[in-house]
Enzyme design. Structure first.
Site, PDB file in Angstrom:
ATOM      1  N   ASN A 163      51.495  27.021  46.899  1.00  0.00           N
ATOM      2  CA  ASN A 163      52.905  27.352  46.643  1.00  0.00           C
ATOM      3  C   ASN A 163      53.054  27.596  45.146  1.00  0.00           C
ATOM      4  OD1 ASN A 163      55.643  27.507  46.329  1.00  0.00           O
ATOM      5  ND2 ASN A 163      56.075  25.398  46.993  1.00  0.00           N
ATOM      6  N   SER A 173      51.072  16.658  44.359  1.00  0.00           N
ATOM      7  CA  SER A 173      49.980  16.406  43.410  1.00  0.00           C
ATOM      8  C   SER A 173      48.607  16.418  44.081  1.00  0.00           C
ATOM      9  CB  SER A 173      50.215  15.101  42.630  1.00  0.00           C
ATOM     10  OG  SER A 173      51.434  15.182  41.901  1.00  0.00           O
ATOM     11  N   GLU A 231      62.460  21.067  46.799  1.00  0.00           N
ATOM     12  CA  GLU A 231      63.171  21.643  45.655  1.00  0.00           C
ATOM     13  C   GLU A 231      64.394  22.432  46.113  1.00  0.00           C
ATOM     14  OE1 GLU A 231      59.673  23.409  43.924  1.00  0.00           O
ATOM     15  OE2 GLU A 231      58.946  21.383  43.490  1.00  0.00           O
ATOM     16  N   GLY A 290      54.716  17.302  41.706  1.00  0.00           N
ATOM     17  CA  GLY A 290      54.724  17.646  40.286  1.00  0.00           C
ATOM     18  C   GLY A 290      54.675  16.442  39.364  1.00  0.00           C
ATOM     19  N   LYS A 308      55.593  28.680  43.587  1.00  0.00           N
ATOM     20  CA  LYS A 308      56.960  28.392  43.103  1.00  0.00           C
ATOM     21  C   LYS A 308      57.445  29.538  42.212  1.00  0.00           C
ATOM     22  CE  LYS A 308      56.060  23.555  43.875  1.00  0.00           C
ATOM     23  NZ  LYS A 308      56.270  22.155  43.514  1.00  0.00           N
ATOM     24  N   HIS A 339      61.660  23.177  51.635  1.00  0.00           N
ATOM     25  CA  HIS A 339      60.972  22.538  50.509  1.00  0.00           C
ATOM     26  C   HIS A 339      61.948  21.607  49.792  1.00  0.00           C
ATOM     27  CE1 HIS A 339      58.823  21.892  46.793  1.00  0.00           C
ATOM     28  NE2 HIS A 339      57.742  22.276  47.434  1.00  0.00           N
ATOM     29  N   GLU A 362      55.716  16.206  52.347  1.00  0.00           N
ATOM     30  CA  GLU A 362      55.714  16.253  50.885  1.00  0.00           C
ATOM     31  C   GLU A 362      56.635  15.163  50.346  1.00  0.00           C
ATOM     32  OE1 GLU A 362      54.235  20.260  49.271  1.00  0.00           O
ATOM     33  OE2 GLU A 362      56.405  20.363  49.399  1.00  0.00           O
TER      34      GLU A 362
END
Ligand code: 13P
Length: 254
Positions: A13, A216, A101, A177, A15, A99, A171
């Site tokens: 991904n 990660s 985010e 991250g 992003k 996701h 996730e």
């Protein structure tokens, strides 16, 4: 990979990173260096503006292309949005939905994620549907309540035939991250929970649905995560932006 009945899937991904040219160069480097085993699929998810160029560059390589998001409507007055038909037209065969985010940064609800999943299924695109708890939820002891709620929303009206082709991604938000990866044991526990919950509704689909871990994931921890019986692959953010490190992750899948 301990369950031979499911193909492994390693997804990158990207992003909101890179120019179109950089995406094409990275995609070509991944396809040259990645060398997936015969039971491993590889998919790359660039931003919308690079989808067509990357899918044309990857033609014939076996590496698939995913979008990072989709709108649930077919077409019309939805400024800034992109439909599933448009993704298909741009060469995508996969698409992320839900996701964290987007859920947490942009307020996407379980219902919105469900509608996006349905739009992808109508067009024969493979959804990679993300679920995961925040740090506060984990520390509050409600991880499984949250995962259960997010998954149940996706399972609404689902059939054995269709849901078996869906990809789920666990996730944990606190691992994304941050350099802090879920332990292989915690990842396995969450994946087994998700698969059992699918099994409760759809006995056959449960063994076919692929569940990726994301948060990660990198070359150094890929093998131990992939060794877990219910970890069918990885959804990789930061480490997918470097062809050599992503290639090592692909190789870890066997
Ligand atoms: P990182 O691998 O950078 O933690 O990102 C994970 C992720 O969000 C993949 O979708």
């Amino acid at each position: 990979m301990t369950n031979p009945s499911r193909r492994a899937l390693i997804a990158g991904n990207w992003k909101m990173n890179n120019t179109v040219r950089e995406c094409v160069a990275l995609a070509l480097a991944v396809s040259a260096q990645g060398r997936p085993g015969p039971r491993t699929d590889v998919v790359l998810a660039p931003m919308f503006t690079a989808l067509l160029a990357v899918s044309e560059a990857l033609k014939g390589t076996g590496v698939a292309v995913a979008a990072q998001d989709v709108h649930w409507e077919e077409a019309g007055a939805f400024t800034g949005e992109v439909s599933a038909a448009m993704l298909e037209d741009a060469g995508c065969t996969y698409c992320l939905v839900g996701h964290s985010e987007r859920r947490h940064g942009l307020g996407e609800t379980d219902q919105v994620v469900y509608r996006k999943l349905q739009a992808l299924l109508r067009h024969g695109l493979t959804p990679i549907a993300c679920v995961g708890e925040t740090l506060a939820e984990r520390e509050g002891g409600i991880t499984y309540q949250v995962l259960g709620r997010q998954l149940d929303a996706l399972l609404e009206g689902a059939s054995e035939a269709v849901f078996g082709g869906v990809v789920l991604a666990y996730e944990p938000v606190w691992a994304i991250g941050t350099g802090r990866t879920a332990s292989p044991r915690d990842a396995q526990t969450a994946h087994a929970f998700l698969r059992d919950r699918v099994r409760h509704r759809l006995a056959d689909a449960a063994d076919r649905v692929r569940i990726l871990y994301g948060g990660s994931a990198k070359a150094d921890n890929a093998a131990e995560l992939l060794a877990q019986p219910d970890v069918d692959g990885l959804l990789v953010g930061g480490a997918s932006l470097d062809a050599a490190s992503f290639a090592r992750i692909i190789q870890a899948a066997g």
